[in-house]
Motif scaffolding. Structure first.
Motif, PDB file in Angstrom:
ATOM      1  N   MET A   1     120.104  31.939  68.049  1.00  0.00           N
ATOM      2  CA  MET A   1     119.153  31.295  68.969  1.00  0.00           C
ATOM      3  C   MET A   1     119.711  31.361  70.390  1.00  0.00           C
ATOM      4  SD  MET A   1     116.272  29.422  69.208  1.00  0.00           S
ATOM      5  CE  MET A   1     115.505  28.148  70.202  1.00  0.00           C
ATOM      6  N   TYR A   2     118.960  31.973  71.264  1.00  0.00           N
ATOM      7  CA  TYR A   2     119.365  32.075  72.664  1.00  0.00           C
ATOM      8  C   TYR A   2     118.715  30.951  73.471  1.00  0.00           C
ATOM      9  CZ  TYR A   2     121.053  36.736  71.484  1.00  0.00           C
ATOM     10  OH  TYR A   2     121.734  37.791  70.919  1.00  0.00           O
ATOM     11  N   ASP A   3     119.330  30.643  74.597  1.00  0.00           N
ATOM     12  CA  ASP A   3     118.670  29.751  75.536  1.00  0.00           C
ATOM     13  C   ASP A   3     117.487  30.471  76.184  1.00  0.00           C
ATOM     14  OD1 ASP A   3     120.464  27.566  75.185  1.00  0.00           O
ATOM     15  OD2 ASP A   3     121.909  28.557  76.505  1.00  0.00           O
ATOM     16  N   VAL A   4     117.740  31.719  76.610  1.00  0.00           N
ATOM     17  CA  VAL A   4     116.732  32.488  77.331  1.00  0.00           C
ATOM     18  C   VAL A   4     116.782  33.942  76.883  1.00  0.00           C
ATOM     19  CG1 VAL A   4     115.921  33.270  79.602  1.00  0.00           C
ATOM     20  CG2 VAL A   4     116.943  30.988  79.361  1.00  0.00           C
ATOM     21  N   ILE A   5     115.617  34.533  76.670  1.00  0.00           N
ATOM     22  CA  ILE A   5     115.488  35.974  76.518  1.00  0.00           C
ATOM     23  C   ILE A   5     114.763  36.490  77.755  1.00  0.00           C
ATOM     24  CG2 ILE A   5     114.437  37.876  75.219  1.00  0.00           C
ATOM     25  CD1 ILE A   5     114.659  36.116  72.710  1.00  0.00           C
ATOM     26  N   VAL A   6     115.342  37.478  78.423  1.00  0.00           N
ATOM     27  CA  VAL A   6     114.724  38.086  79.597  1.00  0.00           C
ATOM     28  C   VAL A   6     114.276  39.495  79.220  1.00  0.00           C
ATOM     29  CG1 VAL A   6     115.003  38.773  82.001  1.00  0.00           C
ATOM     30  CG2 VAL A   6     116.219  36.758  81.138  1.00  0.00           C
ATOM     31  N   VAL A   7     112.984  39.753  79.335  1.00  0.00           N
ATOM     32  CA  VAL A   7     112.420  41.064  79.009  1.00  0.00           C
ATOM     33  C   VAL A   7     112.274  41.847  80.309  1.00  0.00           C
ATOM     34  CG1 VAL A   7     110.497  42.312  77.959  1.00  0.00           C
ATOM     35  CG2 VAL A   7     111.187  40.069  77.053  1.00  0.00           C
ATOM     36  N   GLY A   8     113.096  42.890  80.478  1.00  0.00           N
ATOM     37  CA  GLY A   8     113.113  43.661  81.718  1.00  0.00           C
ATOM     38  C   GLY A   8     114.402  43.413  82.466  1.00  0.00           C
ATOM     39  N   ALA A   9     115.161  44.503  82.735  1.00  0.00           N
ATOM     40  CA  ALA A   9     116.507  44.340  83.289  1.00  0.00           C
ATOM     41  C   ALA A   9     116.680  45.051  84.622  1.00  0.00           C
ATOM     42  CB  ALA A   9     117.546  44.850  82.287  1.00  0.00           C
ATOM     43  N   ARG A  10     115.601  45.111  85.415  1.00  0.00           N
ATOM     44  CA  ARG A  10     115.744  45.739  86.726  1.00  0.00           C
ATOM     45  C   ARG A  10     115.867  44.666  87.811  1.00  0.00           C
ATOM     46  NH1 ARG A  10     115.544  51.328  86.460  1.00  0.00           N
ATOM     47  NH2 ARG A  10     114.561  52.204  84.604  1.00  0.00           N
ATOM     48  N   CYS A  11     115.191  44.815  88.931  1.00  0.00           N
ATOM     49  CA  CYS A  11     115.489  43.997  90.116  1.00  0.00           C
ATOM     50  C   CYS A  11     115.180  42.513  89.969  1.00  0.00           C
ATOM     51  CB  CYS A  11     114.734  44.541  91.322  1.00  0.00           C
ATOM     52  SG  CYS A  11     115.461  46.030  91.980  1.00  0.00           S
ATOM     53  N   ALA A  12     114.281  42.157  89.073  1.00  0.00           N
ATOM     54  CA  ALA A  12     114.001  40.737  88.834  1.00  0.00           C
ATOM     55  C   ALA A  12     114.759  40.215  87.625  1.00  0.00           C
ATOM     56  CB  ALA A  12     112.503  40.515  88.655  1.00  0.00           C
ATOM     57  N   GLY A  13     114.775  41.001  86.544  1.00  0.00           N
ATOM     58  CA  GLY A  13     115.341  40.523  85.291  1.00  0.00           C
ATOM     59  C   GLY A  13     116.841  40.374  85.293  1.00  0.00           C
TER      60      GLY A  13
END
Length: 414
Positions: A1-13
């Motif tokens: 279980m993660y605190d946060v999953i971020v989808v997209g790893a470019r300039c915002a992610g």
């Protein structure tokens, strides 16, 4: 279980993941690409965005890619009433004397940002395709997808952040409402040139055409040309000839430099440049970057927008996950801050993205800047995100620039 999953790893992610990981949160960062890799981009990181990289401790890595700082802006305009003239200057310094623009290729920038997220403690999975956003009723609970091996993977988190562009799967899955929308007004192409002397950010604006040029990595020049949206097919049919012809007519000196140099890459561009806000949060989800807000790239501020909103969102999420504020309240504050900062400039850009001639009142303001270096520098601060739009275009400031007389409501608005 993660605190946060971020989808997209470019300039915002990646900056969002980096900042959350630096605050001790368990973060999973996903992207369908691997790094380094290219993507369509305006390249330019404004003074405000470059200052953020400096505060994050990443600016030296940008400089190490052989990306030069830009410390001079040239704006070339031609008006029927006020004639042709050029404004030259640079925004006042911020952060104890910092004043520079950087325009790295995304091949370098995105790798630096992703590496920084990993160094902060985020887990990065490249070549990962998110197939589904998992939900329990209206509550987002995680994602389902697969990596290079094709095996189905399910991961859960307290919050899933969509940083996956204007066609975000997260935004589509939760049916994030759009508002304050405007249609695409322009189409644009860019490419890289060697042997083109350039050390400034050069803007050339005419009715129905805009050109932007600046130095980038490896002593190359990036040159962008924008036309009206309706001309896309005509210009695309004979792209190089039309591109160079536009330079010849609007920016003949830049055209000569380009013809004396060598094009070293293919033309890249798009006509899909909509303008919109999305509600950037809901039960178990949030949006950042182009997923939550997109505007025409005519002023080349997308990367700076992504950096700013990544920090705003990371601060809000940290406050919510750390029980300093209810998460919903913190995310509501994120949306309010984002909108308050960007709305005045967004509305100006939506008007300008039609490439129609500037309103007479705005032409009058630009013409009045001639010979007033302090005001020129502050105007450039508006487009470099260091001077608030409302502050520069307040009635009081415009009266001071114009010297005398009264302003119409239109003048103050634009």
């Amino acid at each position: 279980m993660y605190d946060v999953i971020v989808v997209g790893a470019r300039c915002a992610g990646s900056p969002t993941a980096m900042l959350l990981a630096r605050n001790g949160h368990r973060v999973l960062l996903l992207d369908k690409a691997s790094f380094p890799s290219r993507t369509l981009s305006t390249h330019m990181i404004s003074v405000a965005g470059s200052a953020q990289l400096r505060r994050w401790g990443l600016l030296e890595r940008i400089e190490a890619t052989n990306c030069p700082p830009v410390k001079r802006i040239v704006l070339d305009v031609s008006f029927e009433l006020f004639g042709a003239f050029t404004l030259v200057g640079f925004p006042p310094p911020v952060d104890d004397g910092f004043a520079a623009i950087y325009a790295p290729k995304r091949f370098f920038l995105d790798k630096i940002l992703a590496d920084a997220a990993v160094e902060a403690g985020a887990e990065l999975r490249e070549n990962f395709i998110v197939e589904e956003v998992l939900m329990d009723g209206e509550q987002v609970t995680g994602i389902r997808g697969h990596g290079p091996d094709g095996k189905t993977v399910i991961e859960h988190a307290r919050l899933v952040i969509g940083a996956d562009g204007m066609r975000s799967i997260v935004a589509r899955s939760v049916d994030a409402p759009m508002y304050n929308t405007a249609p695409s007004g322009t189409c644009g192409y860019y490419t890289y040139w060697s042997g083109v002397p350039i050390d400034s950010l050069e803007f050339y604006t005419r009715p129905y055409r805009t050109i932007v040029a600046f130095p980038t990595n490896d002593q190359q020049a990036a040159i962008f040309v924008e036309w009206t949206h309706g001309e896309f097919q005509d210009f695309k049919a004979n792209l190089e000839e039309n591109f160079l012809a536009t330079l010849d007519v609007i920016a003949p000196d830049l055209g000569r430099r380009a013809r004396n140099g060598k094009r070293v890459d293919r033309f890249m561009g798009s006509a899909d440049l909509p303008n919109f806000f999305r509600k950037p949060y809901g039960p178990g989800w949030a949006l950042v970057g182009d997923a939550g807000f997109h505007k025409d790239p005519i002023t080349a501020q997308g990367i700076t927008d992504a950096f700013r909103d990544a920090e705003l969102l990371a601060n809000a999420v940290h406050a919510g996950l750390s029980d300093k504020l209810p998460l919903d309240e913190a995310l509501k504050g994120y949306e309010q801050q984002r909108n308050q900062i960007i709305t005045p400039l967004y509305e100006f850009i939506c008007d300008r993205a039609t490439l129609e001639p500037f309103p007479i009142e705005f032409q009058q303001v630009l013409a009045a800047l001639r010979g007033n270096q302090e005001a020129i520098n502050r105007f450039f601060g508006v487009i470099q995100n260091t001077i608030p739009f409302r502050e520069f275009f307040s009635s009081e400031n415009l009266l001071q620039i114009l010297g005398a007389g009264s302003l119409t409501e239109t003048t103050a608005a634009h």
